[in-house]
Write an enzyme that holds these catalytic residues in place. Structure first.
Site, PDB file in Angstrom:
ATOM      1  N   CYS A 163      29.589  47.917  37.842  1.00 45.66           N
ATOM      2  CA  CYS A 163      31.305  48.280  37.581  1.00 45.66           C
ATOM      3  C   CYS A 163      31.409  49.593  37.651  1.00 45.66           C
ATOM      4  O   CYS A 163      32.426  50.332  37.563  1.00 45.66           O
ATOM      5  CB  CYS A 163      31.735  47.726  36.300  1.00 45.66           C
ATOM      6  SG  CYS A 163      31.554  45.759  36.148  1.00 45.66           S
ATOM      7  N   HIS A 300      36.950  53.060  30.488  1.00 46.10           N
ATOM      8  CA  HIS A 300      36.482  52.034  31.318  1.00 46.10           C
ATOM      9  C   HIS A 300      36.836  50.553  30.477  1.00 46.10           C
ATOM     10  O   HIS A 300      37.232  49.400  31.137  1.00 46.10           O
ATOM     11  CB  HIS A 300      34.889  51.923  31.103  1.00 46.10           C
ATOM     12  CG  HIS A 300      34.288  50.867  31.880  1.00 46.10           C
ATOM     13  ND1 HIS A 300      34.364  50.564  33.354  1.00 46.10           N
ATOM     14  CD2 HIS A 300      33.554  49.773  31.156  1.00 46.10           C
ATOM     15  CE1 HIS A 300      33.739  49.385  33.417  1.00 46.10           C
ATOM     16  NE2 HIS A 300      33.192  48.909  32.278  1.00 46.10           N
ATOM     17  N   LYS A 330      43.012  48.777  32.832  1.00 41.67           N
ATOM     18  CA  LYS A 330      42.736  47.295  32.938  1.00 41.67           C
ATOM     19  C   LYS A 330      43.541  46.248  31.999  1.00 41.67           C
ATOM     20  O   LYS A 330      43.723  45.064  32.355  1.00 41.67           O
ATOM     21  CB  LYS A 330      41.288  47.150  32.730  1.00 41.67           C
ATOM     22  CG  LYS A 330      40.016  48.054  33.617  1.00 41.67           C
ATOM     23  CD  LYS A 330      38.752  47.662  33.066  1.00 41.67           C
ATOM     24  CE  LYS A 330      37.624  48.354  34.016  1.00 41.67           C
ATOM     25  NZ  LYS A 330      37.787  49.850  33.777  1.00 41.67           N
ATOM     26  N   HIS A 335      39.952  43.642  35.272  1.00 42.15           N
ATOM     27  CA  HIS A 335      38.853  44.311  35.726  1.00 42.15           C
ATOM     28  C   HIS A 335      38.514  44.278  37.217  1.00 42.15           C
ATOM     29  O   HIS A 335      38.050  43.220  37.364  1.00 42.15           O
ATOM     30  CB  HIS A 335      37.436  44.063  34.682  1.00 42.15           C
ATOM     31  CG  HIS A 335      36.480  44.826  34.735  1.00 42.15           C
ATOM     32  ND1 HIS A 335      36.312  46.053  35.457  1.00 42.15           N
ATOM     33  CD2 HIS A 335      35.080  44.771  34.438  1.00 42.15           C
ATOM     34  CE1 HIS A 335      35.227  46.557  35.565  1.00 42.15           C
ATOM     35  NE2 HIS A 335      34.413  45.932  34.631  1.00 42.15           N
ATOM     36  N   PHE A 392      31.418  52.201  33.293  1.00 42.16           N
ATOM     37  CA  PHE A 392      30.337  51.589  32.798  1.00 42.16           C
ATOM     38  C   PHE A 392      29.840  50.261  33.539  1.00 42.16           C
ATOM     39  O   PHE A 392      30.784  49.557  33.615  1.00 42.16           O
ATOM     40  CB  PHE A 392      30.309  51.548  31.277  1.00 42.16           C
ATOM     41  CG  PHE A 392      30.691  52.878  30.815  1.00 42.16           C
ATOM     42  CD1 PHE A 392      30.234  54.259  31.231  1.00 42.16           C
ATOM     43  CD2 PHE A 392      31.471  52.822  29.624  1.00 42.16           C
ATOM     44  CE1 PHE A 392      30.769  55.469  30.614  1.00 42.16           C
ATOM     45  CE2 PHE A 392      32.074  54.006  29.013  1.00 42.16           C
ATOM     46  CZ  PHE A 392      31.481  55.247  29.397  1.00 42.16           C
ATOM     47  N   PHE A 394      26.964  46.736  34.290  1.00 38.22           N
ATOM     48  CA  PHE A 394      25.622  46.178  34.033  1.00 38.22           C
ATOM     49  C   PHE A 394      24.604  46.826  34.583  1.00 38.22           C
ATOM     50  O   PHE A 394      24.660  47.509  35.180  1.00 38.22           O
ATOM     51  CB  PHE A 394      25.744  44.587  34.502  1.00 38.22           C
ATOM     52  CG  PHE A 394      26.452  43.565  33.959  1.00 38.22           C
ATOM     53  CD1 PHE A 394      26.976  43.653  32.532  1.00 38.22           C
ATOM     54  CD2 PHE A 394      26.896  42.411  34.514  1.00 38.22           C
ATOM     55  CE1 PHE A 394      27.708  42.662  31.806  1.00 38.22           C
ATOM     56  CE2 PHE A 394      27.503  41.579  33.953  1.00 38.22           C
ATOM     57  CZ  PHE A 394      28.027  41.536  32.525  1.00 38.22           C
TER      58      PHE A 394
END
Length: 406
Positions: A163, A300, A330, A335, A392, A394
């Site tokens: 992301c 984020h 968001k 997202h 940010f 995974f």
């Protein structure tokens, strides 16, 4: 002397609109792009919430023999890039005579890969995959398609960083331009919006289940958040060296002041505080910027419990008790994943150019951990000249950008 890096064009294909004007108005009015999708519920999704992203019609622009190479996200990226090049006043004649590169964020091609392999299994013949399957199913499908369609002859690179992909693409492009290795780079991020791309996310219960009220489901930083809402589309920004932009008489919209990055070096899905803090610190340090100069933070914050907490704590550690406004767009878009780092630069640019900060929708009550930052629930009519944007992902991949008004 390092080159200054400026933004000269922007283009967007989003659940908030398919033009800069539409998206600006949606941000200003607080429109939500989140809907309930019955098809997902029927297919076995725990949550049928998603962003409503229109599929473009490419027939007026691209011949069929080229469209066969383009999966959904490449189609979104093509439309966003058409807009951005026009916005930057870059035509095909200029591009063919100069070295223009492309770095674009993308980290999956689930649907195209699935369809090709389904045909192979059904007919027990690899030829059934189709001649376009290999080009549709590679992570680099966006950059390979756009480089061919727009005759781009500079760097051709895909940023796959979960992301943070869209943000990393802008950061990498700015680094090349700053060091004189490229003068102009097309960059951005794309995310397929089909159900197959996010089925595994639903399987690990990442999504909000507030299905009775879709517009109120995405709740970054709010005490009652229960998960993210998946989105998609594409966002493109044109970056150039300041000298190159002036030389060709380009519109100069803003300046990429700095890029910071880090890896958490920890759990693959659970974020920590230290990684984001290092990304923020490095971004400020690289740009010679103090925290007091940042007038708005586009967070984020995806509306997950632990992710929002860790980011709030990281922001608070860097900014202390400064009352800098923080919002997560968001709350309106869900997202947008691989696209988000690029689209949120455009959302923030549209706010900065039009003297407002879009409210963090559905922020009604902070919890103990998110009360340490100044989340703005309602639209603010305000002028600002410098913002910071976090992304940010995974694997603990972090990217932070600082942009200045020009």
């Amino acid at each position: 002397m390092k080159n200054r890096v400026v933004i000269t064009g922007m283009g967007i294909w989003s659940c908030l609109g398919t033009s800069l004007d539409e998206v600006r108005d949606s941000l200003y009015t607080g429109k939500s792009g989140i809907v309930f999708n019955p098809e997902r519920k029927q297919a076995g999704f725990r949550s049928a919430l998603c962003a409503d992203v229109a599929l473009p019609d490419l027939k007026p622009f691209i011949p069929r023999n080229m469209r066969q190479f383009m999966p959904e996200e490449a189609q979104y990226a093509y439309m966003a890039t058409r807009q951005a090049l026009e916005n930057a006043q870059l035509d095909l004649d200029y591009i063919e005579k100069h070295e223009v590169g492309i770095i674009y964020g993308n980290d999956s091609v689930a649907e195209a890969t699935m369809h090709a392999l389904d045909k192979f299994r059904e007919f027990q013949d690899t030829a059934a995959c189709g001649s376009g399957a290999i080009f549709q199913s590679m992570n680099s499908t966006v950059t390979m398609n756009l480089a061919c369609l727009f005759r781009l002859r500079g760097i051709n690179l895909t940023a796959s960083a979960a992301c943070a992909s869209g943000s990393q693409s802008i950061g990498l492009a700015s680094l090349l331009i700053r060091n004189g290795l490229q003068e102009c780079v097309v960059c951005g991020g794309a995310q397929e919006a089909n159900m197959y791309s996010v089925a595994a996310f639903d399987g690990i219960q990442s999504f909000s289940v507030r299905e009775d009220d879709p517009a109120r489901a995405s709740r970054p930083f709010d005490r009652d958040r229960d998960g993210l809402v998946p989105g998609g589309g594409a966002a493109t920004v044109i970056l150039e060296s300041y000298e190159h932009a002036v030389r060709r008489g380009a519109p100069i919209l803003g300046e990429i002041v700095s890029w910071g990055f880090s890896s958490n070096g920890d759990h693959i899905s659970t974020p920590n505080v230290e990684g984001p803090v290092r990304s923020l610190e490095l971004c400020l340090k690289n740009g010679g910027i103090t925290s007091s100069q940042i007038e708005y933070i586009n967070a984020h914050a995806t509306s997950t419990h632990i992710g929002d907490i860790r980011e709030a704590q990281a922001i608070a550690r860097i900014f202390g008790d400064r009352n800098v406004p923080v919002t997560s767009t968001k709350s309106q878009t869900g997202h947008e994943m691989w696209m988000a780092g690029a689209s949120e630069i455009i959302y923030s640019m549209l706010m900065m150019k039009n003297d407002f900060i879009a409210g963090n929708l559905n922020f009604e009550n902070p919890d103990e951990e998110t009360a340490c930052i100044n989340v703005v629930p309602e639209r603010q009519e305000t002028h600002f000249d410098m913002f910071l944007s976090n992304s940010f992902g995974f694997g603990g991949t972090n990217s932070t950008l600082i942009v200045k008004n020009l």
